[in-house]
Design a protein around this motif. Structure first.
Motif, PDB file in Angstrom:
ATOM      1  N   SER A   1     -10.329 -28.533  68.283  1.00  0.00           N
ATOM      2  CA  SER A   1      -9.780 -27.775  67.158  1.00  0.00           C
ATOM      3  C   SER A   1     -10.835 -26.856  66.552  1.00  0.00           C
ATOM      4  O   SER A   1     -10.581 -25.682  66.260  1.00  0.00           O
ATOM      5  CB  SER A   1      -9.238 -28.740  66.099  1.00  0.00           C
ATOM      6  OG  SER A   1      -8.815 -28.057  64.948  1.00  0.00           O
ATOM      7  N   LEU A   2     -12.042 -27.374  66.386  1.00  0.00           N
ATOM      8  CA  LEU A   2     -13.133 -26.591  65.812  1.00  0.00           C
ATOM      9  C   LEU A   2     -13.454 -25.371  66.677  1.00  0.00           C
ATOM     10  O   LEU A   2     -13.512 -24.243  66.194  1.00  0.00           O
ATOM     11  CB  LEU A   2     -14.381 -27.473  65.666  1.00  0.00           C
ATOM     12  CG  LEU A   2     -15.667 -26.742  65.282  1.00  0.00           C
ATOM     13  CD1 LEU A   2     -15.586 -26.205  63.864  1.00  0.00           C
ATOM     14  CD2 LEU A   2     -16.866 -27.687  65.442  1.00  0.00           C
ATOM     15  N   PHE A   3     -13.660 -25.617  67.969  1.00  0.00           N
ATOM     16  CA  PHE A   3     -14.110 -24.539  68.841  1.00  0.00           C
ATOM     17  C   PHE A   3     -12.999 -23.536  69.164  1.00  0.00           C
ATOM     18  O   PHE A   3     -13.268 -22.371  69.439  1.00  0.00           O
ATOM     19  CB  PHE A   3     -14.688 -25.108  70.138  1.00  0.00           C
ATOM     20  CG  PHE A   3     -15.994 -25.836  69.945  1.00  0.00           C
ATOM     21  CD1 PHE A   3     -17.058 -25.217  69.302  1.00  0.00           C
ATOM     22  CD2 PHE A   3     -16.159 -27.131  70.393  1.00  0.00           C
ATOM     23  CE1 PHE A   3     -18.260 -25.876  69.116  1.00  0.00           C
ATOM     24  CE2 PHE A   3     -17.361 -27.802  70.219  1.00  0.00           C
ATOM     25  CZ  PHE A   3     -18.415 -27.168  69.577  1.00  0.00           C
ATOM     26  N   SER A   4     -11.747 -23.993  69.128  1.00  0.00           N
ATOM     27  CA  SER A   4     -10.626 -23.087  69.416  1.00  0.00           C
ATOM     28  C   SER A   4     -10.095 -22.413  68.159  1.00  0.00           C
ATOM     29  O   SER A   4      -9.357 -21.434  68.241  1.00  0.00           O
ATOM     30  CB  SER A   4      -9.478 -23.861  70.071  1.00  0.00           C
ATOM     31  OG  SER A   4      -8.893 -24.771  69.147  1.00  0.00           O
ATOM     32  N   GLN A   5     -10.436 -23.008  67.000  1.00  0.00           N
ATOM     33  CA  GLN A   5      -9.902 -22.571  65.707  1.00  0.00           C
ATOM     34  C   GLN A   5      -8.379 -22.726  65.638  1.00  0.00           C
ATOM     35  O   GLN A   5      -7.687 -21.979  64.956  1.00  0.00           O
ATOM     36  CB  GLN A   5     -10.324 -21.129  65.379  1.00  0.00           C
ATOM     37  CG  GLN A   5     -11.794 -21.013  64.976  1.00  0.00           C
ATOM     38  CD  GLN A   5     -12.115 -21.792  63.695  1.00  0.00           C
ATOM     39  OE1 GLN A   5     -11.664 -21.424  62.623  1.00  0.00           O
ATOM     40  NE2 GLN A   5     -12.884 -22.868  63.816  1.00  0.00           N
ATOM     41  N   LYS A   6      -7.867 -23.720  66.368  1.00  0.00           N
ATOM     42  CA  LYS A   6      -6.458 -24.093  66.277  1.00  0.00           C
ATOM     43  C   LYS A   6      -6.345 -25.365  65.445  1.00  0.00           C
ATOM     44  O   LYS A   6      -7.127 -26.305  65.619  1.00  0.00           O
ATOM     45  CB  LYS A   6      -5.870 -24.357  67.677  1.00  0.00           C
ATOM     46  CG  LYS A   6      -5.704 -23.121  68.525  1.00  0.00           C
ATOM     47  CD  LYS A   6      -5.111 -23.469  69.882  1.00  0.00           C
ATOM     48  CE  LYS A   6      -3.682 -23.982  69.763  1.00  0.00           C
ATOM     49  NZ  LYS A   6      -3.047 -24.173  71.093  1.00  0.00           N
TER      50      LYS A   6
ATOM     51  N   GLY B   1     -10.742 -28.088  62.993  1.00  0.00           N
ATOM     52  CA  GLY B   1     -11.891 -28.980  63.052  1.00  0.00           C
ATOM     53  C   GLY B   1     -11.636 -30.349  62.472  1.00  0.00           C
ATOM     54  O   GLY B   1     -12.545 -31.177  62.402  1.00  0.00           O
ATOM     55  N   ILE B   2     -10.389 -30.619  62.063  1.00  0.00           N
ATOM     56  CA  ILE B   2     -10.054 -31.923  61.462  1.00  0.00           C
ATOM     57  C   ILE B   2      -8.921 -32.567  62.241  1.00  0.00           C
ATOM     58  O   ILE B   2      -7.921 -31.909  62.570  1.00  0.00           O
ATOM     59  CB  ILE B   2      -9.655 -31.758  59.981  1.00  0.00           C
ATOM     60  CG1 ILE B   2     -10.790 -31.083  59.197  1.00  0.00           C
ATOM     61  CG2 ILE B   2      -9.316 -33.105  59.354  1.00  0.00           C
ATOM     62  CD1 ILE B   2     -10.416 -30.648  57.811  1.00  0.00           C
ATOM     63  N   SER B   3      -9.075 -33.846  62.564  1.00  0.00           N
ATOM     64  CA  SER B   3      -8.015 -34.590  63.245  1.00  0.00           C
ATOM     65  C   SER B   3      -7.774 -35.906  62.517  1.00  0.00           C
ATOM     66  O   SER B   3      -8.589 -36.332  61.699  1.00  0.00           O
ATOM     67  CB  SER B   3      -8.375 -34.832  64.717  1.00  0.00           C
ATOM     68  OG  SER B   3      -9.606 -35.524  64.813  1.00  0.00           O
ATOM     69  N   VAL B   4      -6.657 -36.547  62.827  1.00  0.00           N
ATOM     70  CA  VAL B   4      -6.248 -37.770  62.134  1.00  0.00           C
ATOM     71  C   VAL B   4      -6.260 -38.928  63.131  1.00  0.00           C
ATOM     72  O   VAL B   4      -5.515 -38.932  64.109  1.00  0.00           O
ATOM     73  CB  VAL B   4      -4.837 -37.624  61.526  1.00  0.00           C
ATOM     74  CG1 VAL B   4      -4.511 -38.832  60.654  1.00  0.00           C
ATOM     75  CG2 VAL B   4      -4.721 -36.342  60.722  1.00  0.00           C
TER      76      VAL B   4
END
Length: 210
Positions: A117-122, A19-22
């Motif tokens: 990322s959040l929805f896939s949990q990757k 759920g976090i991106s840069v």
């Protein structure tokens, strides 16, 4: 006063959960690394935004969520019969460093990546930062401030930078020594960004006809 600088260890710690991106943004201080945090909770399908955001960046967040919801099945985020990602839940997106005003369209790809990322949990790769505007159809559009953004990534220990393909010409302004220390990845569509942003890629060719 200069804003606080991040290093690669902090980036690794901050993207340790899904759920976090840069992202890379341009502010009055020049280029900066900007984290985007997304989480979900029980709710009514609403989008909540925090972090002293202007209207353009709020629109970018809405576009990002709409695109992810529309592509939920293709992205393997939901089964074909469960395509409503927001059924019974809200999404909250936060831009840390709330004292710094933020606006502009260049967080579009970063927002989508955080949501996927959040929805896939990757988890997103901690060594990778990105910038780019995105259309509702998923095209990645060029943005400004490329030199300053790449210098910010370099200062913070980022190793890989995802840029809009149409910003390729702007790399001529970046010092060769800095470019030599980075892997520059060019994106034409949002799918290109996702393929580069995750550790083992996003296996588009297996489940998406583009």
């Amino acid at each position: 006063m200069q804003p606080p600088q991040f290093d690669d260890r902090e980036a690794a710690e901050r993207v340790a959960t899904p759920g976090i991106s840069v992202g890379l943004v341009w502010t009055a201080f020049g280029g900066e690394v900007q984290f985007v945090e997304a989480t979900s909770m029980a709710g009514k399908g609403e989008l909540h935004l925090t972090g002293q955001l202007g209207d353009v960046i709020k629109e970018s967040a809405q576009i990002a969520l709409t695109w992810v919801r529309a592509r939920a099945t293709d992205l393997k985020l939901a089964a074909a019969d469960e395509s409503n990602l927001l059924e019974g839940r809200d999404v909250h997106i936060h831009f840390p460093a709330g004292a710094t005003p933020k606006d502009g369209p260049s967080a579009g790809v970063t927002l989508v990546t955080a949501l996927v990322s959040l929805f896939s949990q990757k988890r997103v790769r901690a060594d990778t930062a990105m910038t780019g505007e995105m259309t509702l159809r998923g095209l990645v559009l060029p943005v400004g401030g490329i030199k300053d953004k790449i210098l910010a990534a370099h200062r913070c220990g980022i190793k890989r930078v995802i840029l809009p393909e149409r910003n390729l010409k702007d790399l001529a302004e970046v010092p060769a020594a800095v470019l030599g220390s980075l892997e520059i990845l060019l994106a034409k569509r949002m799918e290109d960004v996702l393929e580069q942003a995750f550790e083992d890629g996003w296996l588009w060719k297996q489940h998406s006809k583009l």
